[in-house]
Motif scaffolding. Structure first.
Motif, PDB file in Angstrom:
ATOM      1  N   LEU A 110      16.313  18.167  38.915  1.00 47.02           N
ATOM      2  CA  LEU A 110      17.210  18.544  38.118  1.00 47.02           C
ATOM      3  C   LEU A 110      16.660  19.618  36.890  1.00 47.02           C
ATOM      4  O   LEU A 110      17.426  20.181  36.275  1.00 47.02           O
ATOM      5  CB  LEU A 110      17.617  17.365  37.034  1.00 47.02           C
ATOM      6  CG  LEU A 110      18.264  16.200  38.020  1.00 47.02           C
ATOM      7  CD1 LEU A 110      18.709  14.920  37.128  1.00 47.02           C
ATOM      8  CD2 LEU A 110      19.435  16.644  38.661  1.00 47.02           C
TER       9      LEU A 110
ATOM     10  N   LEU B 208      23.985  10.342  37.855  1.00 50.39           N
ATOM     11  CA  LEU B 208      24.836  11.509  37.813  1.00 50.39           C
ATOM     12  C   LEU B 208      26.447  11.422  37.578  1.00 50.39           C
ATOM     13  O   LEU B 208      27.095  12.078  36.937  1.00 50.39           O
ATOM     14  CB  LEU B 208      24.815  12.008  39.176  1.00 50.39           C
ATOM     15  CG  LEU B 208      23.321  12.688  39.593  1.00 50.39           C
ATOM     16  CD1 LEU B 208      23.205  12.986  41.024  1.00 50.39           C
ATOM     17  CD2 LEU B 208      22.838  13.636  38.471  1.00 50.39           C
TER      18      LEU B 208
ATOM     19  N   LEU C  35      26.659  10.861  33.754  1.00 49.96           N
ATOM     20  CA  LEU C  35      26.749  12.212  33.125  1.00 49.96           C
ATOM     21  C   LEU C  35      28.087  12.891  33.277  1.00 49.96           C
ATOM     22  O   LEU C  35      28.485  13.514  32.379  1.00 49.96           O
ATOM     23  CB  LEU C  35      25.615  13.022  33.715  1.00 49.96           C
ATOM     24  CG  LEU C  35      25.456  14.699  33.123  1.00 49.96           C
ATOM     25  CD1 LEU C  35      24.917  14.455  31.775  1.00 49.96           C
ATOM     26  CD2 LEU C  35      24.434  15.269  33.898  1.00 49.96           C
TER      27      LEU C  35
ATOM     28  N   TYR D 188      30.522  14.688  30.424  1.00 46.92           N
ATOM     29  CA  TYR D 188      30.521  16.122  30.399  1.00 46.92           C
ATOM     30  C   TYR D 188      31.208  16.309  31.822  1.00 46.92           C
ATOM     31  O   TYR D 188      30.651  16.850  32.985  1.00 46.92           O
ATOM     32  CB  TYR D 188      29.543  16.854  30.453  1.00 46.92           C
ATOM     33  CG  TYR D 188      28.342  16.277  29.234  1.00 46.92           C
ATOM     34  CD1 TYR D 188      28.636  16.879  28.028  1.00 46.92           C
ATOM     35  CD2 TYR D 188      27.510  15.467  29.450  1.00 46.92           C
ATOM     36  CE1 TYR D 188      28.037  16.259  26.795  1.00 46.92           C
ATOM     37  CE2 TYR D 188      26.664  14.847  28.384  1.00 46.92           C
ATOM     38  CZ  TYR D 188      26.840  15.470  27.063  1.00 46.92           C
ATOM     39  OH  TYR D 188      26.175  15.375  26.054  1.00 46.92           O
TER      40      TYR D 188
ATOM     41  N   VAL E 223      30.148  19.648  33.438  1.00 43.95           N
ATOM     42  CA  VAL E 223      28.609  20.119  33.507  1.00 43.95           C
ATOM     43  C   VAL E 223      28.457  20.743  34.854  1.00 43.95           C
ATOM     44  O   VAL E 223      28.718  20.346  35.826  1.00 43.95           O
ATOM     45  CB  VAL E 223      27.899  18.662  33.269  1.00 43.95           C
ATOM     46  CG1 VAL E 223      28.259  17.779  34.539  1.00 43.95           C
ATOM     47  CG2 VAL E 223      26.376  19.128  33.023  1.00 43.95           C
ATOM     48  N   ASP E 224      27.259  21.609  34.819  1.00 47.99           N
ATOM     49  CA  ASP E 224      27.073  22.159  36.113  1.00 47.99           C
ATOM     50  C   ASP E 224      25.668  21.408  36.429  1.00 47.99           C
ATOM     51  O   ASP E 224      24.393  21.571  35.872  1.00 47.99           O
ATOM     52  CB  ASP E 224      26.588  23.536  35.724  1.00 47.99           C
ATOM     53  CG  ASP E 224      26.013  24.284  36.972  1.00 47.99           C
ATOM     54  OD1 ASP E 224      25.808  23.810  37.966  1.00 47.99           O
ATOM     55  OD2 ASP E 224      26.002  25.661  36.978  1.00 47.99           O
ATOM     56  N   LEU E 225      25.588  20.613  37.661  1.00 53.36           N
ATOM     57  CA  LEU E 225      24.561  19.801  37.939  1.00 53.36           C
ATOM     58  C   LEU E 225      23.245  20.770  38.381  1.00 53.36           C
ATOM     59  O   LEU E 225      22.136  20.309  38.407  1.00 53.36           O
ATOM     60  CB  LEU E 225      25.142  18.925  38.989  1.00 53.36           C
ATOM     61  CG  LEU E 225      25.965  17.866  38.783  1.00 53.36           C
ATOM     62  CD1 LEU E 225      26.307  17.001  40.018  1.00 53.36           C
ATOM     63  CD2 LEU E 225      25.430  16.889  37.730  1.00 53.36           C
TER      64      LEU E 225
ATOM     65  N   ARG F 215      22.431  23.240  36.777  1.00 56.74           N
ATOM     66  CA  ARG F 215      21.737  23.689  35.266  1.00 56.74           C
ATOM     67  C   ARG F 215      21.989  22.759  34.197  1.00 56.74           C
ATOM     68  O   ARG F 215      22.418  23.326  33.237  1.00 56.74           O
ATOM     69  CB  ARG F 215      22.321  25.287  35.193  1.00 56.74           C
ATOM     70  CG  ARG F 215      21.932  26.295  36.309  1.00 56.74           C
ATOM     71  CD  ARG F 215      22.714  27.566  36.048  1.00 56.74           C
ATOM     72  NE  ARG F 215      22.346  28.622  37.177  1.00 56.74           N
ATOM     73  CZ  ARG F 215      22.735  28.697  38.364  1.00 56.74           C
ATOM     74  NH1 ARG F 215      23.558  27.748  38.756  1.00 56.74           N
ATOM     75  NH2 ARG F 215      22.359  29.360  38.966  1.00 56.74           N
ATOM     76  N   LEU F 216      21.236  21.863  34.352  1.00 54.67           N
ATOM     77  CA  LEU F 216      21.309  20.941  33.364  1.00 54.67           C
ATOM     78  C   LEU F 216      20.524  21.227  31.871  1.00 54.67           C
ATOM     79  O   LEU F 216      19.715  21.907  32.123  1.00 54.67           O
ATOM     80  CB  LEU F 216      20.943  19.604  33.629  1.00 54.67           C
ATOM     81  CG  LEU F 216      21.685  18.745  34.753  1.00 54.67           C
ATOM     82  CD1 LEU F 216      21.289  17.402  35.032  1.00 54.67           C
ATOM     83  CD2 LEU F 216      23.282  18.850  34.517  1.00 54.67           C
ATOM     84  N   THR F 217      21.106  20.870  30.897  1.00 55.25           N
ATOM     85  CA  THR F 217      20.093  21.128  29.670  1.00 55.25           C
ATOM     86  C   THR F 217      18.949  20.005  29.644  1.00 55.25           C
ATOM     87  O   THR F 217      19.164  19.097  30.389  1.00 55.25           O
ATOM     88  CB  THR F 217      20.747  20.961  28.276  1.00 55.25           C
ATOM     89  OG1 THR F 217      21.542  19.878  28.226  1.00 55.25           O
ATOM     90  CG2 THR F 217      22.043  21.957  28.386  1.00 55.25           C
TER      91      THR F 217
ATOM     92  N   GLN G 173      20.655  16.711  28.721  1.00 48.22           N
ATOM     93  CA  GLN G 173      21.640  16.228  30.040  1.00 48.22           C
ATOM     94  C   GLN G 173      20.501  15.698  30.829  1.00 48.22           C
ATOM     95  O   GLN G 173      20.866  14.783  31.666  1.00 48.22           O
ATOM     96  CB  GLN G 173      22.252  17.364  30.561  1.00 48.22           C
ATOM     97  CG  GLN G 173      23.474  17.616  29.722  1.00 48.22           C
ATOM     98  CD  GLN G 173      24.297  19.185  30.173  1.00 48.22           C
ATOM     99  OE1 GLN G 173      23.770  19.616  30.832  1.00 48.22           O
ATOM    100  NE2 GLN G 173      25.437  19.097  29.616  1.00 48.22           N
ATOM    101  N   ARG G 174      19.350  16.346  31.368  1.00 48.39           N
ATOM    102  CA  ARG G 174      18.268  15.800  32.056  1.00 48.39           C
ATOM    103  C   ARG G 174      18.048  14.528  31.894  1.00 48.39           C
ATOM    104  O   ARG G 174      17.858  13.535  32.490  1.00 48.39           O
ATOM    105  CB  ARG G 174      17.380  16.943  32.364  1.00 48.39           C
ATOM    106  CG  ARG G 174      16.342  16.324  33.273  1.00 48.39           C
ATOM    107  CD  ARG G 174      15.406  17.475  33.537  1.00 48.39           C
ATOM    108  NE  ARG G 174      14.795  17.682  32.377  1.00 48.39           N
ATOM    109  CZ  ARG G 174      13.817  17.116  31.494  1.00 48.39           C
ATOM    110  NH1 ARG G 174      13.589  15.985  32.035  1.00 48.39           N
ATOM    111  NH2 ARG G 174      13.339  17.656  30.353  1.00 48.39           N
TER     112      ARG G 174
END
Length: 251
Positions: free
Chosen positions: A93, A143, A146, A150, A153-155, A157-159, A162-163
């Motif tokens: 991730l 997932l 998450l 959100y 959310v872009d799985l 490109r997690l922050t 978020q990870r």
């Protein structure tokens, strides 16, 4: 999170598939035979199922750790695969880490379901064992948690935040699923009705999740890092601390 002593509202969908009790692959079903080491845990959990007494729930989970798995230290070692899978999931991730079987360019534009499948496969390939199947489903659940928070959310490109949320959620789901597979059916079967049984099981899930979340919170406050390089040791510490809390109810 809801208080573990307050029953959840149970829907008809919940009754169809109790959380953590989905049938495992045929290759591992034989591993689910009743085990005498859980007798003390089942006795207390059966009482909790009948009465809703939260003290019986905590005592049942404490016995699950102490007599079912030989105590917090032994059980934490038995759960070593959780921290290993957590590290693998963090690598998958983490956009800054080397790709671990996840081709982000190839997956760009794919559906959430397809990306989720790819993440699960990259983080924990199926080997037919009960541990692996529980972990794979726990990754999916994490997932999904998450995405529930959100929706956009872009799985891929997690922050970092978020990870880390996914890692913590995965650990809680994985511990709960193992508990549910070991003793969950007994808990549900001893409740007055199926609806109450599902509600009791959700109370157990919430108690487990809240305890694990608190362990992670205390580690963060103590300065323990959840970077991919350190996630395995942090998860292992959180697991050990949580199991000590569970077992400590018998002190």
């Amino acid at each position: 999170m809801p208080d573990p002593e307050e029953p959840d509202v149970v829907s008809a969908t919940d009754l169809e598939t109790p959380p953590g009790l989905e049938p495992p692959p045929t290759a591992v079903r034989d591993l689910l035979a009743p085990d005498r080491r859980f007798v003390s845990a089942r006795r207390n959990l059966g009482s909790f199922a009948k009465t809703g007494d939260a003290a019986r729930l905590r005592r049942g989970i404490a016995q699950y750790v102490r007599t079912g798995y030989g105590g917090a230290g032994t059980m934490s070692r038995r759960l070593g695969s959780v921290s290993r899978t957590a590290r693998s999931l963090s690598q998958v991730l983490d956009p800054g880490a080397a790709d671990r079987g996840l081709d982000r360019a190839l997956l760009q534009g794919n559906s959430v379901a397809e990306i989720t499948d790819a993440v699960v496969e990259a983080a924990c390939s199926s080997d037919g064992t009960l541990d692996a199947e529980a972990s794979r489903e726990s990754i999916r659940n994490a997932l999904s948690d998450l995405l529930g928070l959100y929706s956009d959310v872009d799985l891929l490109r997690l922050t970092d935040a978020q990870r880390e949320f996914v890692i913590e959620s995965f650990v809680a789901h994985d511990v709960y699923r193992r508990f549910a597979l070991d003793v969950g059916k007994h808990l549900v079967d001893n409740a007055p009705t199926a609806t109450i049984g599902l509600s009791r099981l959700k109370q157990a899930r919430n108690y487990i999740r809240q305890t694990i979340a608190e362990s992670f919170r205390l580690l963060r406050e103590a300065g323990q890092s959840m970077t991919t390089a350190h996630v395995r040791s942090t998860v292992a510490n959180a697991l050990t601390n949580s199991l000590v809390v569970f077992e400590g109810y018998l002190a």
